[in-house]
Design a protein around this motif. Structure first.
Motif, PDB file in Angstrom:
ATOM      1  N   ALA A   1       0.473  -1.146  -0.440  1.00 36.61           N
ATOM      2  CA  ALA A   1       0.008   0.078  -0.104  1.00 36.61           C
ATOM      3  C   ALA A   1       1.257   1.458   0.307  1.00 36.61           C
ATOM      4  O   ALA A   1       0.778   2.455  -0.358  1.00 36.61           O
ATOM      5  N   GLY A   2       1.450   1.400   0.782  1.00 32.95           N
ATOM      6  CA  GLY A   2       2.939   2.394   0.520  1.00 32.95           C
ATOM      7  C   GLY A   2       3.291   2.763  -0.736  1.00 32.95           C
ATOM      8  O   GLY A   2       4.115   3.697  -0.683  1.00 32.95           O
ATOM      9  N   GLY A   3       3.649   1.812  -1.436  1.00 31.53           N
ATOM     10  CA  GLY A   3       4.266   2.012  -3.049  1.00 31.53           C
ATOM     11  C   GLY A   3       5.666   1.465  -3.039  1.00 31.53           C
ATOM     12  O   GLY A   3       6.292   2.817  -4.218  1.00 31.53           O
ATOM     13  N   HIS A   4       5.828   0.873  -2.835  1.00 29.10           N
ATOM     14  CA  HIS A   4       7.148   0.299  -2.899  1.00 29.10           C
ATOM     15  C   HIS A   4       7.429  -0.672  -4.573  1.00 29.10           C
ATOM     16  O   HIS A   4       6.838  -0.970  -5.222  1.00 29.10           O
ATOM     17  N   ALA A   5       8.079   0.552  -5.041  1.00 25.56           N
ATOM     18  CA  ALA A   5       8.057   0.074  -6.961  1.00 25.56           C
ATOM     19  C   ALA A   5       9.335  -0.645  -6.948  1.00 25.56           C
ATOM     20  O   ALA A   5       9.601  -1.270  -6.808  1.00 25.56           O
ATOM     21  N   VAL A   6       9.080  -2.309  -7.756  1.00 22.31           N
ATOM     22  CA  VAL A   6       9.632  -3.413  -8.116  1.00 22.31           C
ATOM     23  C   VAL A   6       9.231  -3.562  -9.507  1.00 22.31           C
ATOM     24  O   VAL A   6       8.341  -3.542 -10.512  1.00 22.31           O
ATOM     25  N   SER A   7      10.619  -3.105 -10.220  1.00 21.50           N
ATOM     26  CA  SER A   7      11.238  -3.939 -11.449  1.00 21.50           C
ATOM     27  C   SER A   7      11.009  -5.152 -12.074  1.00 21.50           C
ATOM     28  O   SER A   7      11.170  -5.813 -11.877  1.00 21.50           O
ATOM     29  N   GLU A   8      10.737  -5.310 -12.907  1.00 23.50           N
ATOM     30  CA  GLU A   8      10.618  -6.666 -13.849  1.00 23.50           C
ATOM     31  C   GLU A   8      10.089  -8.559 -13.275  1.00 23.50           C
ATOM     32  O   GLU A   8      10.532  -9.107 -13.216  1.00 23.50           O
ATOM     33  N   THR A   9       8.551  -7.618 -12.380  1.00 28.10           N
ATOM     34  CA  THR A   9       8.355  -8.641 -12.019  1.00 28.10           C
ATOM     35  C   THR A   9       7.153  -8.727 -12.693  1.00 28.10           C
ATOM     36  O   THR A   9       6.025  -8.117 -13.516  1.00 28.10           O
ATOM     37  N   SER A  10       6.343 -10.248 -12.936  1.00 25.14           N
ATOM     38  CA  SER A  10       5.303 -10.681 -12.875  1.00 25.14           C
ATOM     39  C   SER A  10       4.536 -11.272 -12.233  1.00 25.14           C
ATOM     40  O   SER A  10       4.878 -11.592 -10.505  1.00 25.14           O
ATOM     41  N   LEU A  11       3.226 -11.524 -12.663  1.00 26.15           N
ATOM     42  CA  LEU A  11       2.548 -11.215 -11.047  1.00 26.15           C
ATOM     43  C   LEU A  11       1.309 -12.467 -12.493  1.00 26.15           C
ATOM     44  O   LEU A  11       1.204 -12.445 -13.205  1.00 26.15           O
ATOM     45  N   LYS A  12       0.711 -13.713 -11.212  1.00 28.63           N
ATOM     46  CA  LYS A  12      -0.322 -14.195 -12.232  1.00 28.63           C
ATOM     47  C   LYS A  12      -1.551 -14.856 -10.776  1.00 28.63           C
ATOM     48  O   LYS A  12      -0.856 -15.229  -9.582  1.00 28.63           O
TER      49      LYS A  12
ATOM     50  N   PHE B   1      -2.931  -3.484  10.179  1.00 30.96           N
ATOM     51  CA  PHE B   1      -2.838  -3.040   8.797  1.00 30.96           C
ATOM     52  C   PHE B   1      -3.644  -1.234   8.878  1.00 30.96           C
ATOM     53  O   PHE B   1      -4.619  -2.091  10.119  1.00 30.96           O
ATOM     54  N   GLU B   2      -3.301  -0.146   7.469  1.00 29.73           N
ATOM     55  CA  GLU B   2      -4.042   0.901   7.927  1.00 29.73           C
ATOM     56  C   GLU B   2      -4.713   1.313   6.982  1.00 29.73           C
ATOM     57  O   GLU B   2      -5.515   1.927   6.583  1.00 29.73           O
ATOM     58  N   ALA B   3      -4.350  -0.143   5.882  1.00 28.70           N
ATOM     59  CA  ALA B   3      -5.599   0.226   4.376  1.00 28.70           C
ATOM     60  C   ALA B   3      -6.781  -0.423   4.556  1.00 28.70           C
ATOM     61  O   ALA B   3      -7.506  -1.014   4.586  1.00 28.70           O
ATOM     62  N   PRO B   4      -7.808   0.521   4.692  1.00 28.65           N
ATOM     63  CA  PRO B   4      -8.875  -0.082   4.541  1.00 28.65           C
ATOM     64  C   PRO B   4      -9.784  -1.557   4.172  1.00 28.65           C
ATOM     65  O   PRO B   4      -9.931  -2.023   4.172  1.00 28.65           O
ATOM     66  N   ASP B   5      -9.334  -2.112   2.694  1.00 26.63           N
ATOM     67  CA  ASP B   5      -9.138  -3.174   2.436  1.00 26.63           C
ATOM     68  C   ASP B   5      -8.991  -4.073   3.194  1.00 26.63           C
ATOM     69  O   ASP B   5      -9.571  -5.358   3.660  1.00 26.63           O
ATOM     70  N   TRP B   6      -7.775  -4.109   3.699  1.00 25.17           N
ATOM     71  CA  TRP B   6      -7.401  -4.842   4.975  1.00 25.17           C
ATOM     72  C   TRP B   6      -7.787  -4.627   5.950  1.00 25.17           C
ATOM     73  O   TRP B   6      -7.970  -5.890   6.545  1.00 25.17           O
ATOM     74  N   GLN B   7      -8.524  -3.439   6.105  1.00 26.30           N
ATOM     75  CA  GLN B   7      -9.352  -3.459   7.742  1.00 26.30           C
ATOM     76  C   GLN B   7     -10.786  -4.258   7.481  1.00 26.30           C
ATOM     77  O   GLN B   7     -10.873  -5.039   8.624  1.00 26.30           O
ATOM     78  N   SER B   8     -10.377  -4.186   6.250  1.00 22.55           N
ATOM     79  CA  SER B   8     -11.655  -4.793   6.533  1.00 22.55           C
ATOM     80  C   SER B   8     -12.068  -6.227   6.159  1.00 22.55           C
ATOM     81  O   SER B   8     -13.152  -6.660   6.934  1.00 22.55           O
ATOM     82  N   VAL B   9     -10.968  -7.267   5.650  1.00 22.36           N
ATOM     83  CA  VAL B   9     -10.476  -8.561   5.916  1.00 22.36           C
ATOM     84  C   VAL B   9     -10.738  -8.652   7.226  1.00 22.36           C
ATOM     85  O   VAL B   9     -11.384 -10.215   7.595  1.00 22.36           O
ATOM     86  N   CYS B  10      -9.631  -7.912   7.773  1.00 19.76           N
ATOM     87  CA  CYS B  10      -9.123  -8.514   8.892  1.00 19.76           C
ATOM     88  C   CYS B  10     -10.826  -8.359  10.131  1.00 19.76           C
ATOM     89  O   CYS B  10     -10.526  -9.660  10.774  1.00 19.76           O
ATOM     90  N   SER B  11     -11.421  -7.503   9.704  1.00 22.07           N
ATOM     91  CA  SER B  11     -12.450  -7.477  10.244  1.00 22.07           C
ATOM     92  C   SER B  11     -13.816  -8.807  10.576  1.00 22.07           C
ATOM     93  O   SER B  11     -15.115  -8.835  11.215  1.00 22.07           O
ATOM     94  N   ALA B  12     -13.747  -9.235   8.758  1.00 20.53           N
ATOM     95  CA  ALA B  12     -14.434 -10.592   8.790  1.00 20.53           C
ATOM     96  C   ALA B  12     -14.097 -11.498   9.283  1.00 20.53           C
ATOM     97  O   ALA B  12     -14.259 -12.210   8.764  1.00 20.53           O
ATOM     98  N   ALA B  13     -12.872 -11.488   9.754  1.00 16.63           N
ATOM     99  CA  ALA B  13     -12.085 -12.848   9.861  1.00 16.63           C
ATOM    100  C   ALA B  13     -12.692 -13.814  11.216  1.00 16.63           C
ATOM    101  O   ALA B  13     -12.858 -14.915  10.766  1.00 16.63           O
TER     102      ALA B  13
END
Length: 345
Positions: A16-27, A56-68
């Motif tokens: 969430a803080g924005g670490h840039a990582v080059s040449e990274t692949s996602l699947k 977690f500070e990000a709202p989406d992570w907070q929501s997941v934690c609340s639902a856990a």
């Protein structure tokens, strides 16, 4: 379930803080593509996740934690609210182990207790790369300043305590103190095992923590020089609030859990995120763990360190681990898809 999606990105923001990582692949994977997923103890993993998800500070992570805690079935919780994301950076996967060492020590130096465990000096904080291990050990810059937490009886065990980042010290008066990571000199970690291989002392498959320790003890002068090949130097802080039956504090300042906590590179994996580990090699492991720690030697998208617990037995098991495999990060659904380029959505 969803279809597998492959994305090769020039720059991907993972945290969430924005670490840039080059040449990274996602699947993005389906849960059916996780080998052994159905057989794991999902409730055990959820309990560990709950230990740190409140940070977690990000709202989406907070929501997941609340639902856990609100979804009765732990497996359903993970499958409903997360998507497994395979993050690769081109480096070969490598899984190792770490543990909480136990050393012998004293509050004051005497007899065999002559190797100091230091707090971080104030001038080192925020200084960037500071003095090397060799300079710190030979210049006397740390001595006589009241920075000593304790003195221990074995310089080799102290070196490995710095690699692990935390441990217990059994004091000569019968008490025990716990120390945790307090900072470092900002220098890069260099593997002394790799250095022994480079020198031709051992072949790569022969090297383990115990082999290194024994070699240094058999060769005290050359051994001291070998340890100084690693410029990185770790300082400690006394951790008195952690109960004896709890694990040491990890990077999230919470107790970590044997065989459920994994140390990762936070440039690729958010601290606190669930991580599905498929470790191959001797004693294959298929388990959902939580990324609650980091380490100076843990660099890369497919690099992880498994916490084995406390003491010599855990140390020997951790020291033998050096295996390939695959690590898959669980991210909240919207976050997982937001990481993909628009052209493939």
């Amino acid at each position: 379930m969803i279809q597998s999606i492959r994305a090769a990105c020039a720059a991907v923001l993972v945290m969430a803080g924005g670490h840039a990582v080059s040449e990274t692949s996602l699947k993005i994977l389906s849960f059916d593509e996780l080998d052994g997923w159905a057989a794991d103890n999902h409730e055990a993993a959820r309990e560990v996740f709950l230990n740190t998800c409140g940070d977690f500070e990000a709202p989406d992570w907070q929501s997941v934690c609340s639902a856990a805690s609100g979804i009765e079935d732990a497996r359903k919780f993970f499958e409903l609210l997360f998507r497994p994301v395979l993050i690769e950076d081109g480096a070969e996967p490598l899984f190792t182990g770490y543990f909480e060492p136990e050393l012998n020590g004293a509050r004051s130096p005497y007899g065999q207790y002559r190797f100091p465990v230091y707090r971080m000096p104030p001038e080192a904080r925020g200084a960037g790369p500071w003095l090397t291990r060799r300079q710190l050990e030979t210049s006397g810059v740390l001595s006589g300043r009241g920075l000593e937490i304790a003195w221990v009886d074995d310089s080799v065990e102290l070196f490995f305590l710095q690699i692990q980042g935390s441990g217990r010290i059994r004091m000569s008066d019968g008490s025990t103190i716990r120390v945790g990571y307090g900072g470092s000199n900002g220098r890069n970690y260099s593997s002394i095992g790799a250095e022994l291989v480079r020198r031709g002392v051992y072949n790569r498959h022969q090297v383990s923590a115990e082999v290194i320790k024994n070699w240094v003890r058999r060769n005290p002068v050359a051994g001291a020089e070998l340890l100084r090949h690693n410029d990185s130097y770790v300082f400690f802080r006394e951790v008195s609030r952690v109960a004896a039956d709890k694990g040491p504090l990890g990077a999230m300042n919470r107790s970590i859990t044997t065989m459920r906590t994994v140390a990762v590179d936070p440039k690729f994996t958010p601290l606190g995120a669930p991580v599905w580990l498929e470790k191959d090699g001797e004693g294959p492991l298929r388990r959902l763990m939580i990324a609650q720690d980091t380490g100076s030697a843990i660099k890369g998208a497919q690099r992880a360190d498994i916490f084995f617990g406390t003491g010599d037995g855990a140390g020997k098991a951790a020291g033998r681990l050096k295996d390939p495999g695959r690590m898959v990060v669980f991210l909240p659904i919207q976050r997982a898809y937001a990481m993909l380029p628009e052209s493939i959505l």
